[in-house]
Design a protein around this motif. Structure first.
Motif, PDB file in Angstrom:
ATOM      1  N   ASP A 184       0.836  -1.194   0.000  1.00  0.00           N
ATOM      2  CA  ASP A 184       0.000   0.000   0.000  1.00  0.00           C
ATOM      3  C   ASP A 184       0.879   1.255   0.000  1.00  0.00           C
ATOM      4  N   THR A 185       1.521   1.483  -1.125  1.00  0.00           N
ATOM      5  CA  THR A 185       2.428   2.623  -1.233  1.00  0.00           C
ATOM      6  C   THR A 185       2.518   3.041  -2.693  1.00  0.00           C
ATOM      7  N   GLY A 186       3.227   4.102  -2.954  1.00  0.00           N
ATOM      8  CA  GLY A 186       3.353   4.594  -4.320  1.00  0.00           C
ATOM      9  C   GLY A 186       4.275   3.737  -5.159  1.00  0.00           C
ATOM     10  N   THR A 187       4.435   4.148  -6.399  1.00  0.00           N
ATOM     11  CA  THR A 187       5.268   3.388  -7.334  1.00  0.00           C
ATOM     12  C   THR A 187       6.546   4.154  -7.626  1.00  0.00           C
ATOM     13  N   LEU A 188       7.635   3.402  -7.637  1.00  0.00           N
ATOM     14  CA  LEU A 188       8.928   3.957  -8.037  1.00  0.00           C
ATOM     15  C   LEU A 188       9.172   3.567  -9.490  1.00  0.00           C
ATOM     16  N   TYR A 189       9.495   4.544 -10.308  1.00  0.00           N
ATOM     17  CA  TYR A 189       9.883   4.270 -11.695  1.00  0.00           C
ATOM     18  C   TYR A 189      11.346   4.652 -11.845  1.00  0.00           C
ATOM     19  N   MET A 190      12.132   3.728 -12.347  1.00  0.00           N
ATOM     20  CA  MET A 190      13.546   4.034 -12.572  1.00  0.00           C
ATOM     21  C   MET A 190      13.929   3.637 -13.978  1.00  0.00           C
ATOM     22  N   HIS A 191      14.712   4.463 -14.611  1.00  0.00           N
ATOM     23  CA  HIS A 191      15.163   4.118 -15.953  1.00  0.00           C
ATOM     24  C   HIS A 191      16.487   4.794 -16.245  1.00  0.00           C
ATOM     25  N   GLY A 192      17.150   4.320 -17.272  1.00  0.00           N
ATOM     26  CA  GLY A 192      18.413   4.940 -17.669  1.00  0.00           C
ATOM     27  C   GLY A 192      19.187   4.033 -18.597  1.00  0.00           C
ATOM     28  N   GLY A 230      19.361  -5.607 -23.668  1.00  0.00           N
ATOM     29  CA  GLY A 230      19.741  -5.911 -25.046  1.00  0.00           C
ATOM     30  C   GLY A 230      20.930  -5.081 -25.501  1.00  0.00           C
ATOM     31  N   ASP A 231      20.975  -4.840 -26.807  1.00  0.00           N
ATOM     32  CA  ASP A 231      22.123  -4.143 -27.389  1.00  0.00           C
ATOM     33  C   ASP A 231      22.172  -2.659 -27.041  1.00  0.00           C
ATOM     34  N   GLU A 232      21.009  -2.099 -26.743  1.00  0.00           N
ATOM     35  CA  GLU A 232      20.978  -0.645 -26.538  1.00  0.00           C
ATOM     36  C   GLU A 232      21.405  -0.224 -25.151  1.00  0.00           C
ATOM     37  N   GLY A 233      21.468  -1.200 -24.241  1.00  0.00           N
ATOM     38  CA  GLY A 233      21.923  -0.880 -22.893  1.00  0.00           C
ATOM     39  C   GLY A 233      21.000   0.078 -22.158  1.00  0.00           C
ATOM     40  N   ARG A 234      19.710  -0.119 -22.329  1.00  0.00           N
ATOM     41  CA  ARG A 234      18.766   0.746 -21.604  1.00  0.00           C
ATOM     42  C   ARG A 234      17.902  -0.123 -20.705  1.00  0.00           C
ATOM     43  N   TYR A 235      17.623   0.401 -19.514  1.00  0.00           N
ATOM     44  CA  TYR A 235      16.787  -0.347 -18.580  1.00  0.00           C
ATOM     45  C   TYR A 235      15.635   0.539 -18.119  1.00  0.00           C
ATOM     46  N   ALA A 236      14.556  -0.106 -17.697  1.00  0.00           N
ATOM     47  CA  ALA A 236      13.438   0.614 -17.077  1.00  0.00           C
ATOM     48  C   ALA A 236      12.714  -0.377 -16.183  1.00  0.00           C
ATOM     49  N   PHE A 237      12.447   0.037 -14.968  1.00  0.00           N
ATOM     50  CA  PHE A 237      11.617  -0.823 -14.118  1.00  0.00           C
ATOM     51  C   PHE A 237      10.700   0.026 -13.253  1.00  0.00           C
TER      52      PHE A 237
END
Ligand code: FE2
Length: 301
Positions: free
Chosen positions: A129-137, A184-191
């Motif tokens: 019961d809490t907010g969402t953390l979005y991380m990417h880079g 993958g090849d682009e080296g980008r993540y998001a969760f």
């Protein structure tokens, strides 16, 4: 009495005998290290005139640390010291740049699900019961190049400050808030995941007892742990601490470092963090691996 007492022949002979200096057997490195450690301990005993009672109180404290060694070591700054020492050795060897390393902490669990990271990954399996953390880079190399085929290991606490596998409420399923993200090849993540909160060492445990005796607290700011590994690059152990957490600049474990303190962009009860990881190139195969620290492991859920 002065520390010269430790220099007397009787004590020096005792140190040699105790560490097997007169024996061809045994591990020479261990013998040398233990001799120095014992001699330093003896000097501290003399310098502070430590009594027999105090010595045995310390011995029983140490005997009781057990699995809290992973909290006591960072609490007294030794785990951070190791980071600073490795940084200094890197600098001496001309290996600088990239995202700073910082302490691993004791709560990684090997075996987290390996998930495809081409889209946004959800780390959280359980209701919270809490907010969402979005991380990417991005994952980049020293020249700014995209790093292909990286695996990002992520682990963090839930909103109560508990980690799955170590949650005394036993409410979390295995590997909640833990994933290995295959990029993958682009080296980008998001969760995305349910917002972690800071936590304190377990009340009454060895780390807590020591912190109280030192007049300190045992709190950490909200943070997210990472290992980032990729073929041809040096494995990075790091974490980001929330820059707006009250303990951001006062982390009992000294895990907070400049460059690892992003301030989340908060929108309502959710937050967004953009964070790029910059890896050093591996100079030898060993750089691509992990330290041999003993870690918990569990079967993938
Ligand atoms: Fe942690």
């Amino acid at each position: 009495m002065t520390e010269d007492f430790v220099n007397t022949p009787a004590i020096q002979v005792l140190l040699d005998k105790a560490t097997g200096q007169d024996s061809a057997e045994g591990n020479p490195r261990l013998k040398a290290i233990l001799r120095d450690l014992l001699e330093a301990t003896m000097r501290v005993i003399v310098r502070h005139d430590i009594s027999e009672n105090e010595f045995w109180a310390a011995a029983s404290y140490i005997a009781g640390i057990g699995h809290e060694a992973g909290l006591v070591a960072p609490g007294v700054g030794l785990e951070h010291f190791l980071d600073l020492y490795m940084d200094a050795k890197d600098a001496e060897a001309g290996r600088e740049g990239g995202t700073p390393r910082t302490i691993e902490g004791p709560l990684y669990v090997a075996g987290a699900p390996l998930v495809d990271g081409t889209g946004e990954v959800d780390l959280t399996s359980d209701p919270d019961d809490t907010g969402t953390l979005y991380m990417h880079g991005a994952i980049r190399g020293p020249g700014g190049e995209a790093v292909p085929n990286a695996i990002v290991h992520v682990w963090h606490a839930n909103s109560q400050g508990w980690y799955s596998h170590f949650d005394p409420t036993r409410e979390q399923t295995p590997f909640n808030n833990r994933r290995r993200i295959q990029l993958g090849d682009e080296g980008r993540y998001a969760f995305r995941s349910k917002m972690p909160n800071g936590y304190s060492v377990p009340p009454g445990g060895s780390a807590d007892v020591l912190m109280q005796a030192l007049g300190r607290h045992g709190n950490r700011p909200a943070h997210v742990h990472f290992f980032v590994e990729a073929p041809g690059y040096r494995t990075l152990t790091t974490q980001i601490n929330f820059g707006d957490d009250p303990f951001a600049a006062d982390d009992f474990a000294f895990g907070t470092r400049e460059g690892l303190l992003p301030v989340p962009n908060r929108q309502g009860d959710s937050a967004h963090i953009a964070f790029d990881f910059v890896l050093q190139r591996a100079e030898e195969k060993e750089d691509e691996g992990f330290s041999t620290r003993q870690r918990f492991a569990a079967e993938p859920a």
